[in-house]
Design an enzyme around this catalytic site. Structure first.
Site, mmCIF file in Angstrom:
data_model
loop_
_atom_site.group_PDB
_atom_site.id
_atom_site.type_symbol
_atom_site.label_atom_id
_atom_site.label_comp_id
_atom_site.label_asym_id
_atom_site.label_seq_id
_atom_site.Cartn_x
_atom_site.Cartn_y
_atom_site.Cartn_z
ATOM 1 N N GLN A 178 0.885 -1.119 0.225
ATOM 2 C CA GLN A 178 0.024 -0.021 0.035
ATOM 3 C C GLN A 178 0.917 1.133 -0.057
ATOM 4 O O GLN A 178 1.526 1.676 1.041
ATOM 5 C CB GLN A 178 -0.759 -0.087 1.104
ATOM 6 C CG GLN A 178 -1.511 1.381 1.393
ATOM 7 C CD GLN A 178 -2.541 1.547 0.276
ATOM 8 O OE1 GLN A 178 -3.079 1.022 -0.157
ATOM 9 N NE2 GLN A 178 -2.446 3.138 -0.002
ATOM 10 N N GLN A 219 0.262 4.453 -0.947
ATOM 11 C CA GLN A 219 -0.075 6.042 -0.654
ATOM 12 C C GLN A 219 -0.342 6.109 0.910
ATOM 13 O O GLN A 219 -0.644 5.129 1.408
ATOM 14 C CB GLN A 219 -1.718 6.166 -1.231
ATOM 15 C CG GLN A 219 -2.070 7.532 -1.340
ATOM 16 C CD GLN A 219 -3.431 7.690 -1.937
ATOM 17 O OE1 GLN A 219 -4.336 6.854 -2.106
ATOM 18 N NE2 GLN A 219 -3.898 8.947 -2.178
ATOM 19 N N PRO A 260 -6.499 -2.396 5.022
ATOM 20 C CA PRO A 260 -7.078 -1.340 6.115
ATOM 21 C C PRO A 260 -7.929 -0.399 5.377
ATOM 22 O O PRO A 260 -8.555 0.310 5.999
ATOM 23 C CB PRO A 260 -5.659 -0.719 6.459
ATOM 24 C CG PRO A 260 -4.803 -0.828 5.200
ATOM 25 C CD PRO A 260 -5.014 -2.150 4.765
ATOM 26 N N PHE A 261 -8.071 -0.333 4.006
ATOM 27 C CA PHE A 261 -8.848 0.704 3.365
ATOM 28 C C PHE A 261 -9.941 0.124 2.709
ATOM 29 O O PHE A 261 -10.183 -1.096 2.445
ATOM 30 C CB PHE A 261 -7.992 1.365 2.364
ATOM 31 C CG PHE A 261 -6.621 1.880 3.172
ATOM 32 C CD1 PHE A 261 -6.836 3.071 3.782
ATOM 33 C CD2 PHE A 261 -5.534 1.762 2.560
ATOM 34 C CE1 PHE A 261 -5.918 3.733 4.388
ATOM 35 C CE2 PHE A 261 -4.254 2.325 3.008
ATOM 36 C CZ PHE A 261 -4.465 3.123 4.000
ATOM 37 N N GLY A 283 -10.574 0.551 -0.623
ATOM 38 C CA GLY A 283 -10.025 0.337 -1.984
ATOM 39 C C GLY A 283 -8.972 1.158 -1.998
ATOM 40 O O GLY A 283 -8.780 2.266 -1.475
ATOM 41 N N MET A 284 -8.070 0.794 -3.277
ATOM 42 C CA MET A 284 -6.811 1.643 -3.540
ATOM 43 C C MET A 284 -6.764 1.493 -5.109
ATOM 44 O O MET A 284 -6.739 0.507 -5.728
ATOM 45 C CB MET A 284 -5.526 1.214 -2.866
ATOM 46 C CG MET A 284 -4.570 1.962 -3.383
ATOM 47 S SD MET A 284 -4.722 3.752 -2.832
ATOM 48 C CE MET A 284 -3.417 4.492 -4.137
ATOM 49 N N GLU A 340 -12.974 3.799 -7.226
ATOM 50 C CA GLU A 340 -11.772 3.336 -7.607
ATOM 51 C C GLU A 340 -11.625 3.470 -9.354
ATOM 52 O O GLU A 340 -10.421 3.975 -9.619
ATOM 53 C CB GLU A 340 -11.309 1.917 -7.078
ATOM 54 C CG GLU A 340 -11.474 1.770 -5.670
ATOM 55 C CD GLU A 340 -11.018 2.755 -4.792
ATOM 56 O OE1 GLU A 340 -10.204 3.503 -5.017
ATOM 57 O OE2 GLU A 340 -11.506 2.987 -3.588
ATOM 58 N N HIS A 342 -11.122 7.055 -10.387
ATOM 59 C CA HIS A 342 -9.565 7.244 -9.965
ATOM 60 C C HIS A 342 -8.778 7.054 -11.258
ATOM 61 O O HIS A 342 -7.553 7.810 -11.332
ATOM 62 C CB HIS A 342 -8.959 6.681 -8.865
ATOM 63 C CG HIS A 342 -9.093 7.407 -7.556
ATOM 64 N ND1 HIS A 342 -8.755 8.686 -7.375
ATOM 65 C CD2 HIS A 342 -9.612 6.814 -6.297
ATOM 66 C CE1 HIS A 342 -8.971 8.927 -6.040
ATOM 67 N NE2 HIS A 342 -9.566 7.958 -5.450
ATOM 68 N N ASP A 359 -1.415 11.584 5.589
ATOM 69 C CA ASP A 359 -2.505 10.638 6.118
ATOM 70 C C ASP A 359 -3.475 11.527 6.926
ATOM 71 O O ASP A 359 -4.665 11.525 6.913
ATOM 72 C CB ASP A 359 -2.284 9.362 6.724
ATOM 73 C CG ASP A 359 -1.939 8.498 5.789
ATOM 74 O OD1 ASP A 359 -1.723 8.627 4.723
ATOM 75 O OD2 ASP A 359 -1.141 7.263 6.319
ATOM 76 N N ARG A 405 -10.596 -3.260 8.373
ATOM 77 C CA ARG A 405 -10.753 -2.108 7.538
ATOM 78 C C ARG A 405 -10.961 -0.852 8.471
ATOM 79 O O ARG A 405 -11.677 -0.665 9.489
ATOM 80 C CB ARG A 405 -11.932 -2.233 6.855
ATOM 81 C CG ARG A 405 -12.280 -0.843 5.826
ATOM 82 C CD ARG A 405 -13.431 -1.282 4.714
ATOM 83 N NE ARG A 405 -13.514 -0.044 4.155
ATOM 84 C CZ ARG A 405 -14.803 0.054 3.339
ATOM 85 N NH1 ARG A 405 -15.564 -1.023 3.217
ATOM 86 N NH2 ARG A 405 -15.003 1.194 2.726
ATOM 87 N N LYS A 434 -11.726 2.175 8.610
ATOM 88 C CA LYS A 434 -12.927 2.899 8.722
ATOM 89 C C LYS A 434 -13.838 2.437 9.676
ATOM 90 O O LYS A 434 -14.964 3.073 10.292
ATOM 91 C CB LYS A 434 -13.513 3.121 7.201
ATOM 92 C CG LYS A 434 -15.159 3.571 7.063
ATOM 93 C CD LYS A 434 -15.346 3.548 5.669
ATOM 94 C CE LYS A 434 -17.098 3.575 5.778
ATOM 95 N NZ LYS A 434 -17.680 3.388 4.433
HETATM 96 ZN ZN LIG Z 1 -10.304 7.842 -3.528
#
Ligand SMILES: [Zn+2]
Length: 652
Positions: A171, A173, A303-304, A306-307, A333, A336, A410, A599, A601
């Protein structure tokens, strides 16, 4: 990236303050960039690189994955160009084991490490022969990652769905790529890349790139190698790798899903409409420029949500809801691929350019494929999140162009770039009309494709191509207010969803008027309606006190069958209510949810709420976290550790 927003809770305030988000800064808002020419390079405070002197153009990786030592090791060969006479190339690294640096003939090059910064890591300064006009050089860095590299998560077999093979995913970002690739790790420094990744024979490697050897090549010692190439220049945070027991299913022309074999059928069904999403996106804002569009469903610790790794979105398994109800994450996604991957924030202070534009675009895809009603529901849910964030955040942090000086990028990932950014674009659309707006946005993507973008550059583009010296329109849009001032300008308008208005009526009847749960028309509702219903909270002074009795909680839990709820978004909303009321019968459901996925969130707000419940909640939080923590990603544990503390090792 998908939203990392936090739910509203009093205790979140304390957490945000602890993270530095709640600090009020006294700096004046920065002045708008002067309206001369689009910025081609913006100084990035989160990178040591000096690309105006020498910059990386291409990265070629040759790495071997060792699951026993949890390391990637091998070489990164960098193609670099420089100003004539320049003799230094500055790279970003963090927590890397650098063994040697050489030119492509094998001649050693001198290198030096800079001071360690807790956020940015270190500069790796390589001394090279003076650059000659028009001639690049190659730098070969031999290195290995460390087992705790922040970008890499090494999962044991037990942490996967299949339980037999280990798993690795990256990951990048925002600024984590430097923990596995020594390069200039700034979103404004686009690079093409290629890679040869050697892995154990039972595993497959996939990357955010074209796969050149789908079946792998034989390598030494029972290993297999996979080769990749990305010919579009990308910001380094989009270099991504996953290794595991992976299988693939096509779900249409040029689109497919990768996941562990035991989850393939469910993923194939969930995303059977992916081609329609791509078609809708292309119809809106021009051709998809990346070749294939595939989805990688990761193990539960991702953890997110989506990336948006190019060609291959990485996604949480919590989107596989069984009823296609969370497909908006894929729309996000996918969007993006234009906003973020094609036109990229030059620095993290302008992440709204990536996330706000994408949230707007995501909603347009949802409208095109699933209709206006569903799109409006999603807009209202996002707007409500934005209102909650505006109410609790430090005003200066509610500017779109945010000040991240001395902070981790972040810290800027909250509802402001996503939802205020989307509201900004919706406001422009409403004022100029959809047809004109769409023509401008499509042109913006075309004009700025494969380039970094700043807030100032965005304003120059929209003034030159949409406003066009119409001073009345300029005043009506309030462009500078939106970008550089806190809060919402006076031309912002709340979206309205008639479906959710009906849900509000049902929620008032149950929560405020204390009606029976059997009167709730639950079975006829979509996921978005169910989320909205459970998000109801009393207003004013009553908001800090419990709003349901034990009998009502039991009625709600039984009538809506919440113990068996499989949709993560709905379950999350219910568990927030349960924790707020210290509702003991829901604790097994809560424990199952917190130990079955990581995740952030979902996980962070629940631990935060538990912690806020003192004597009742803290022992539960501590006990569950001790079990769950080994299965979480460092991005998640890094946040939860601040709330619960690091559990002491369990004896035996
Ligand atoms: Zn996004």
């Amino acid at each position: 990236m998908s939203r990392a927003r936090l739910a509203v809770m009093a205790s979140t305030l304390a957490l945000l303050a602890a993270c530095g988000q709640g600090d009020t800064k006294s700096d004046m808002p920065p002045l708008p960039a002067s309206a001369t020419a689009p910025v081609t390079y913006e100084r990035d405070i989160h990178s040591w690189a000096q690309p105006q002197i020498a910059r990386v153009r291409h990265v070629d990786l040759d790495l071997t994955a060792d699951f026993a030592t949890k390391t990637l090791s091998g070489t990164a060969t960098l193609d670099v160009t420089g100003e004539p006479g320049a003799t230094q190339v500055i790279l970003d690294i963090k927590n890397l084991e650098i063994r040697s640096v050489a030119d492509d003939k094998g001649n050693a090059l001198q290198f030096a490490f800079g001071a360690e910064d807790p956020i940015k890591g270190q500069a790796l300064t390589v001394t090279v022969p003076a650059f000659e006009p028009g001639k690049g050089q190659k730098i070969v860095v031999t290195y290995s990652t460390r087992p705790d590299a922040a970008a890499l998560q090494w999962l044991t077999p037990a942490q996967t769905a299949g339980g037999q093979q280990p798993f690795l995913f990256s990951q990048g970002q925002a600024i984590l790529t430097r923990t596995w690739v020594p390069t200039q790790d700034s979103p404004g420094i686009r690079q093409t890349y290629s890679a040869k990744i050697t892995v154990p024979e039972a595993l497959k490697a996939v990357m955010s790139a074209e796969m050149l050897t789908p079946d792998g090549e034989r390598a030494a010692d029972g290993m297999h190698a996979y080769r990749f190439r990305m010919t579009n220049p990308v910001p380094p945070y989009l270099i991504a790798l996953a290794v595991g027991d992976l299988s693939f299913a096509s779900v249409g022309e040029g689109v497919g899903v990768w996941t562990e074999p035991s989850r393939l059928e469910a993923a194939r069904n969930e995303f059977s409409e992916m081609r329609q999403l791509v078609d809708a996106a292309e119809a809106l804002y021009g051709p998809y420029r990346w070749g294939r569009y595939d989805l990688l469903i990761l193990p539960p610790s991702f953890p997110f949500g989506g990336m948006e790794n190019p060609r291959l979105t990485f996604a949480t398994p919590t989107v596989v809801a069984g009823d296609k109800s969370l497909v908006s994450l894929v729309a996000h996604e996918l969007a993006h691929s234009w906003s973020g991957n094609l036109v990229t924030n030059a620095t993290w202070a302008d992440i709204w350019l990536n996330e706000g534009t994408t949230t707007y675009f995501e909603n347009r895809i949802m409208e095109a494929v699933y209709g206006r009603d569903r799109a409006m529901m999603l807009q209202v849910l996002g707007w409500n999140d934005l209102q909650a964030s505006l109410a609790e955040m430090a005003p200066l942090d509610t500017r779109l162009h945010v000040d991240l000086d001395g902070r981790d990028p972040d810290d800027g990932l909250n509802d402001i770039p996503y939802e205020k950014g989307a509201a900004f674009l919706r406001t422009i659309e409403r004022i100029v009309g959809r047809e004109r707006f769409d023509a401008w946005l499509k042109g913006y993507f075309e004009r700025n494709a494969f380039r970094p973008m700043t807030a100032g550059g965005f304003l120059i583009d929209i003034r030159a191509n949409l406003v066009r010296d119409d001073s009345a329109l300029e005043r009506e849009l309030q462009l500078d207010n939106w970008v550089y001032q806190p809060g919402l300008p006076s031309n912002a308008q709340a979206p309205v969803s008639t479906a959710l208005t009906a849900v509000d009526t049902a929620a008032d009847a149950f929560f405020a008027d204390k009606g029976p749960a059997s009167a709730i028309p639950w079975s006829g509702w979509s996921t978005q309606e169910r989320q909205h219903f459970l998000a109801w909270r009393p207003e004013g002074a009553a908001a800090t006190r419990p709003w349901l009795t034990g009998a009502q909680l039991a009625d709600l839990e039984a009538s809506l069958n919440l113990r068996a709820e499989g949709n993560a978004e709905v379950l999350f909303q219910w568990l927030q209510i349960a924790v707020a009321h210290r509702y003991q019968p829901a604790v097994p459901t809560l424990e199952r949810f917190l130990t079955s996925q990581g995740r952030r969130k979902f996980v962070l707000p629940l631990y935060t709420s538990l912690w806020g419940q003192g004597d009742w909640g803290r022992p539960i939080a501590t006990r569950v976290y001790a079990t769950a923590r080994p299965g979480y990603h460092p991005v998640t544990t890094g946040s939860v550790d601040d709330v619960v503390g690091v559990p002491s090792p369990v004896a035996g």
